[in-house]
Design an enzyme around this catalytic site. Structure first.
Site, mmCIF file in Angstrom:
data_model
loop_
_atom_site.group_PDB
_atom_site.id
_atom_site.type_symbol
_atom_site.label_atom_id
_atom_site.label_comp_id
_atom_site.label_asym_id
_atom_site.label_seq_id
_atom_site.Cartn_x
_atom_site.Cartn_y
_atom_site.Cartn_z
ATOM 1 N N ASP A 158 -9.112 8.181 1.268
ATOM 2 C CA ASP A 158 -7.705 7.887 1.069
ATOM 3 C C ASP A 158 -7.352 6.672 1.940
ATOM 4 O O ASP A 158 -8.120 6.294 2.838
ATOM 5 C CB ASP A 158 -6.867 9.100 1.463
ATOM 6 C CG ASP A 158 -5.392 8.882 1.228
ATOM 7 O OD1 ASP A 158 -5.025 8.444 0.125
ATOM 8 O OD2 ASP A 158 -4.592 9.134 2.154
ATOM 9 N N ASP B 99 -3.447 5.361 2.881
ATOM 10 C CA ASP B 99 -2.282 5.576 3.739
ATOM 11 C C ASP B 99 -2.471 6.820 4.589
ATOM 12 O O ASP B 99 -2.684 7.911 4.067
ATOM 13 C CB ASP B 99 -1.017 5.735 2.890
ATOM 14 C CG ASP B 99 -0.680 4.475 2.108
ATOM 15 O OD1 ASP B 99 -0.214 3.513 2.737
ATOM 16 O OD2 ASP B 99 -0.911 4.454 0.888
#
Length: 315
Positions: A30, A32
Site C-alpha cells: 500500500d 498512503d
C-alpha cells in the site's frame, strides 16, 4: 480457539530475518500510510523498498487512492527516491477504466471523483462527463425541473474520492443508476484517510451514500476485493501465493486482501490501524468463540512500527 498471533519483526534475530526475506519473491505494498503520508515520505520507506528490489524482489505499489493515474503515482514515487516506474503501479482509477474496457463499454461515464479517474478513462478511450464542483443552485424542484437533464448516453457511474461531493452529484448518480442497465463501479470503500488530529472522510463514505439512495451495490475495484489480481497477475504468477508479501496499514483492506489471497501479510503502524486494533479483533474472536473468517483474515502474520525499520536486525 487456537490461532497464529502476529509476530513482531522488530524482535527477529538476523537468522530469522534471513528466513523471512527468503520466504517471498513478490512484494505488494500500500502507499498512503505505509510509504508516504500525503506528499511526505515516511522515513526509511524508500530505502527499504529500494533494497528489496536490489535483493531481486518484484515490487508493486497497490493503492486504493483514485485521485492519481499510474503515471502520476510513478512520478510521485520517483520524486521521493523510490526506484520504481510505471509498470510497478496499480491504482483503482486504472482498474475502474480497465473494468469497463474489458466489457467493450462504448457509452459515457458519469464520474463522482477526480482527475485520476477522468485521465485513466481518457487513456482507455472512454467518454465521460468530467470532474469538478457541482454546487446546489436553488431548490431541489429547480434543479430537477430546470438544471438537470439526464444524458441518455450515460451507461456507467464510477464513484471515487471526490472532495467536491454534493447533493446534485449524489442525485444525478442515483438517477442514472435507477436504470438497472447502468454499470455501477466504486474505486474503493476506505472509510477514512490518515491525518493526525482530523478525520478525513474516505471514498467509502461517498460510495455508501450513493449505494443507499440508488438502492444498488457497486462493483468494487480496490482492496480487499480481488479485481486487481485478475488484471495484473496470471494464474502462473499466483501458483504459490505464499511467496507474495502484502504490506499495509489497514486491516480491513490491505491485510484482509492479502489473507483472502493466501499471501503473507505485514502490518505497519504508520497509518490507520495499530496493533491495539489487532488485539481488539483477537479478543473479540476469542470471546465469541466462533470462526468469523472476515475478522480472522484481518489479523496480520507480522507487524512492525514502520517500514523503515525492516532491516534493523538484518544488518
Amino acid at each position: 480457539m487456537s490461532r497464529s498471533l502476529p509476530k513482531n519483526l522488530a524482535k527477529f534475530t538476523k537468522p530469522q530475518m534471513e528466513s523471512f526475506f527468503g520466504s517471498f519473491d513478490t512484494v505488494l505494498t500500500d502507499c498512503d500510510g505505509v510509504l508516504w503520508l500525503y506528499n511526505n515520505v515516511i522515513e526509511g520507506s524508500n530505502s527499504v523498498i529500494n533494497r528489496l528490489i536490489e535483493m531481486g524482489k518484484k515490487v508493486y505499489f497497490i493503492t486504493n487512492n483514485s485521485t492519481k493515474t499510474r503515471e502520476e503515482l510513478a512520478e510521485k514515487a520517483r520524486v521521493m527516491d523510490f526506484n520504481v516506474g510505471f509498470d510497478n503501479m496499480i491504482s483503482t482509477a486504472f482498474l475502474a477504466a480497465q473494468y469497463l474496457k474489458k466489457q467493450n463499454f462504448n457509452k459515457k461515464v458519469f464520474i463522482v471523483g477526480s482527475t485520476g479517474i477522468s485521465r485513466e478513462l481518457d487513456e482507455a478511450g472512454i467518454a465521460h462527463t468530467g470532474v469538478g464542483p457541482d454546487i446546489m443552485q436553488g431548490s431541489i424542484i429547480t434543479m430537477v425541473k430546470e438544471n438537470f437533464v439526464p444524458d441518455p448516453e450515460i451507461g456507467a457511474v464510477i464513484v471515487g474520492f471526490d472532495e467536491h461531493i454534493s447533493f446534485p452529484k449524489m442525485m444525478k448518480a442515483a438517477t442514472y443508476l435507477n436504470n438497472k442497465e447502468t454499470i455501477f463501479v466504486a474505486t474503493n470503500t476506505d472509510e477514512r484517510f490518515p491525518m493526525p488530529g482530523f478525520v478525513i472522510p474516505g471514498t467509502g463514505s461517498i460510495v455508501r451514500g450513493i449505494e443507499t439512495c440508488a438502492e444498488r451495490k457497486a462493483a468494487v475495484m480496490g482492496k480487499p476485493e480481488n479485481y486487481l489480481c485478475k488484471v495484473f497477475f496470471t494464474e502462473e504468477m499466483l501458483k504459490d501465493p505464499s511467496r507474495f508479501l502484502m504490506i499495509g496499514d489497514r486491516l480491513n483492506t490491505d491485510i484482509l486482501f492479502g489473507k483472502n489471497n493466501n499471501f503473507q501479510t505485514l502490518l505497519v503502524e504508520t497509518g490507520v490501524h495499530k496493533m491495539d486494533k489487532v488485539n481488539e479483533i483477537i479478543e473479540d474472536l476469542d470471546k465469541n468463540g466462533n470462526a468469523d473468517k472476515n475478522l480472522e483474515n484481518q489479523v496480520p502474520d507480522f507487524y512492525i512500527s514502520r517500514l523503515g525499520d525492516l532491516f534493523n536486525n538484518f544488518d
